[in-house]
Design a protein around this motif. Sequence first.
Motif, short mmCIF file in Angstrom:
data_model
loop_
_atom_site.label_atom_id
_atom_site.label_comp_id
_atom_site.label_asym_id
_atom_site.label_seq_id
_atom_site.Cartn_x
_atom_site.Cartn_y
_atom_site.Cartn_z
N ASP A 1 0.82 -0.96 0.29
CA ASP A 1 -0.09 0.33 -0.05
C ASP A 1 1.06 1.08 -0.10
O ASP A 1 1.22 2.10 -0.59
N VAL A 2 1.74 1.24 0.58
CA VAL A 2 2.71 2.23 0.97
C VAL A 2 3.70 2.27 -0.27
O VAL A 2 3.57 3.94 -1.31
N LEU A 3 3.74 1.81 -1.44
CA LEU A 3 4.42 1.48 -2.24
C LEU A 3 3.41 2.27 -3.71
O LEU A 3 4.32 3.17 -4.53
N MET A 4 2.55 2.37 -3.40
CA MET A 4 1.41 2.49 -4.45
C MET A 4 0.73 3.58 -3.73
O MET A 4 0.92 4.51 -5.02
N TRP A 5 1.18 4.18 -2.93
CA TRP A 5 0.67 5.42 -2.21
C TRP A 5 1.92 6.06 -2.56
O TRP A 5 1.77 7.26 -3.58
N MET A 6 3.16 5.88 -2.65
CA MET A 6 3.99 6.36 -3.41
C MET A 6 4.24 6.36 -4.93
O MET A 6 4.06 7.96 -5.71
N LEU A 7 4.02 5.88 -5.29
CA LEU A 7 3.80 5.63 -7.06
C LEU A 7 2.83 7.04 -7.19
O LEU A 7 2.91 7.69 -8.85
N SER A 8 1.35 6.25 -6.33
CA SER A 8 0.19 7.43 -6.77
C SER A 8 0.59 9.05 -6.82
O SER A 8 0.15 10.22 -7.45
N THR A 9 1.51 9.79 -6.00
CA THR A 9 2.02 11.08 -6.31
C THR A 9 3.19 11.55 -6.92
O THR A 9 2.49 12.43 -7.38
N LYS A 10 2.90 10.35 -8.33
CA LYS A 10 3.66 10.53 -9.35
C LYS A 10 2.80 11.12 -9.65
O LYS A 10 2.54 11.79 -11.49
N MET A 11 1.68 10.77 -10.05
CA MET A 11 0.12 10.74 -10.95
C MET A 11 -0.50 12.24 -10.83
O MET A 11 -1.42 12.41 -11.34
N LEU A 12 -0.07 13.36 -9.49
CA LEU A 12 -0.59 14.11 -9.30
C LEU A 12 0.16 15.27 -10.31
O LEU A 12 1.02 15.67 -10.52
N PRO A 13 -0.83 16.10 -10.76
CA PRO A 13 -0.35 17.35 -11.45
C PRO A 13 0.50 18.14 -11.08
O PRO A 13 -0.02 18.75 -9.93
N PRO A 14 1.76 18.67 -10.99
CA PRO A 14 2.08 19.66 -10.67
C PRO A 14 1.78 20.84 -9.95
O PRO A 14 1.82 21.44 -8.42
N VAL A 15 1.21 21.52 -10.61
CA VAL A 15 -0.08 22.55 -11.12
C VAL A 15 -0.51 22.21 -9.59
O VAL A 15 -0.68 23.80 -9.10
N GLY A 16 -0.60 21.25 -9.10
CA GLY A 16 -2.19 20.82 -8.21
C GLY A 16 -1.23 21.76 -7.05
O GLY A 16 -2.27 21.71 -5.83
N VAL A 17 0.01 21.28 -6.58
CA VAL A 17 0.45 22.46 -5.43
C VAL A 17 1.53 22.82 -5.74
O VAL A 17 2.25 22.90 -4.34
N ARG B 1 19.72 27.07 -4.36
CA ARG B 1 19.94 26.17 -4.30
C ARG B 1 19.13 24.69 -3.45
O ARG B 1 18.70 23.81 -4.41
N ILE B 2 18.97 25.19 -2.36
CA ILE B 2 18.71 24.25 -0.77
C ILE B 2 17.42 24.04 -1.65
O ILE B 2 17.05 23.20 -1.43
N GLY B 3 16.54 25.06 -1.94
CA GLY B 3 15.22 25.00 -2.25
C GLY B 3 14.75 23.66 -3.35
O GLY B 3 13.56 22.84 -3.01
N LEU B 4 15.30 24.39 -4.16
CA LEU B 4 15.63 23.44 -5.28
C LEU B 4 15.87 22.14 -5.23
O LEU B 4 15.06 20.89 -5.21
N VAL B 5 16.63 21.71 -4.70
CA VAL B 5 17.53 20.27 -4.19
C VAL B 5 16.33 19.36 -3.18
O VAL B 5 16.17 17.91 -3.76
N ILE B 6 15.74 20.66 -2.45
CA ILE B 6 14.45 19.46 -1.81
C ILE B 6 13.28 19.08 -2.21
O ILE B 6 12.53 17.98 -2.25
N VAL B 7 12.80 19.59 -3.39
CA VAL B 7 12.25 19.96 -4.24
C VAL B 7 12.27 18.72 -4.97
O VAL B 7 11.35 17.59 -5.82
N LEU B 8 13.42 18.64 -6.06
CA LEU B 8 13.70 18.24 -6.66
C LEU B 8 14.15 16.37 -6.17
O LEU B 8 13.32 15.30 -6.70
N THR B 9 14.51 16.29 -4.93
CA THR B 9 14.60 15.02 -4.54
C THR B 9 12.99 14.71 -3.43
O THR B 9 12.99 13.43 -4.09
N LEU B 10 12.16 15.30 -3.60
CA LEU B 10 10.81 14.99 -2.85
C LEU B 10 10.65 14.11 -4.35
O LEU B 10 9.63 13.49 -3.99
N ILE B 11 10.25 14.82 -5.38
CA ILE B 11 9.77 14.51 -6.86
C ILE B 11 9.84 13.70 -7.15
O ILE B 11 9.66 12.58 -8.04
N ASN B 12 11.49 12.82 -7.11
CA ASN B 12 11.45 11.74 -8.42
C ASN B 12 11.83 10.39 -7.42
O ASN B 12 13.12 9.32 -7.77
N LEU B 13 11.68 10.54 -5.59
CA LEU B 13 12.21 10.03 -4.43
C LEU B 13 11.48 8.38 -4.71
O LEU B 13 12.02 7.56 -5.09
#
Length: 276
Positions: free
Chosen positions: A107-123, A140-152
């Motif tokens: 369930d956790v794996l599917m939840w993590m994968l489902s976050t990639k289906m959310l349109p970025p503009v929504g958040v 740079r710190i802010g962008l590193v955090i965002v890129l880490t979270l979206i690709n995690l």
Amino acid sequence: MARAVTNQRKAIVTVVAWIVGLAIFFPILWIIILSFKTEGDAIKTPIEVLTSQWTLESYATVQERSNYFRHFWNSVILSVGSTVIGLIIAVPAAWAMAFVPGKRTKDVLMWMLSTKMLPPVGVLVPIYLLFRNLGLLDTRIGLVIVLTLINLPIIVWMLYTYFREIPGEILEAARMDGASLRDEIIHVLTPMAVPGIASTLLLNIILAWNEAFWTLNLTAAKAAPLTAFIASYSSPEGLFYAKLSAASTMAIAPILIMGWFSQKQLVRGLTFGAVK
């Protein structure tokens, strides 16, 4: 018994493969060609473009107008930094899900994968306001955090798939020899999954390098990577095809070179655990 493959079939498959490969690569090839043309020649018909004079004028103009190397180093820091941090977080997480699964692991794996289906503009709005309040806009710190979270989620899923192919008995033997959890992950699991980890690293560097939505909306000048560098050549006055092509070529050249030299490692990692 394996089915024999005739020379004729090999030739047909090879021709089809080349046609598909050239069709996929053609847009990049055309961008590279346009980058060596003047603005006047770049808007002509394809035949006239190919027969017109070749020049480095667009590259010189792009370099004079923009600081390419500042954007380049921003892209390197953002892509490599976010990928390394993602791996540090994802390796223990993927280990736990692969070798110590719980009732909710799938369930956790599917939840993590489902976050990639959310349109970025929504958040976009909440993240923008959060970054503004924390002083992380155009950093740079802010962008590193965002890129880490979206690709995690992708990193965790890929590592989980590779780790599942490693026999658990090997880790059990390491525990019997007195290996701690830290030693088990660092000295036993990680070396065995090097092809998978390498392909995960390469793929996520490419994803972070090409990320445009967040880099364009959360940066202005200081932390702007090469995606913002390309976008700066689209103006209200119109599109400058030759300069835009030159900027695009300069932006994609490093990642193309890296992909070319690491293609064997990437393919090996992507087929890690597959039936040979």
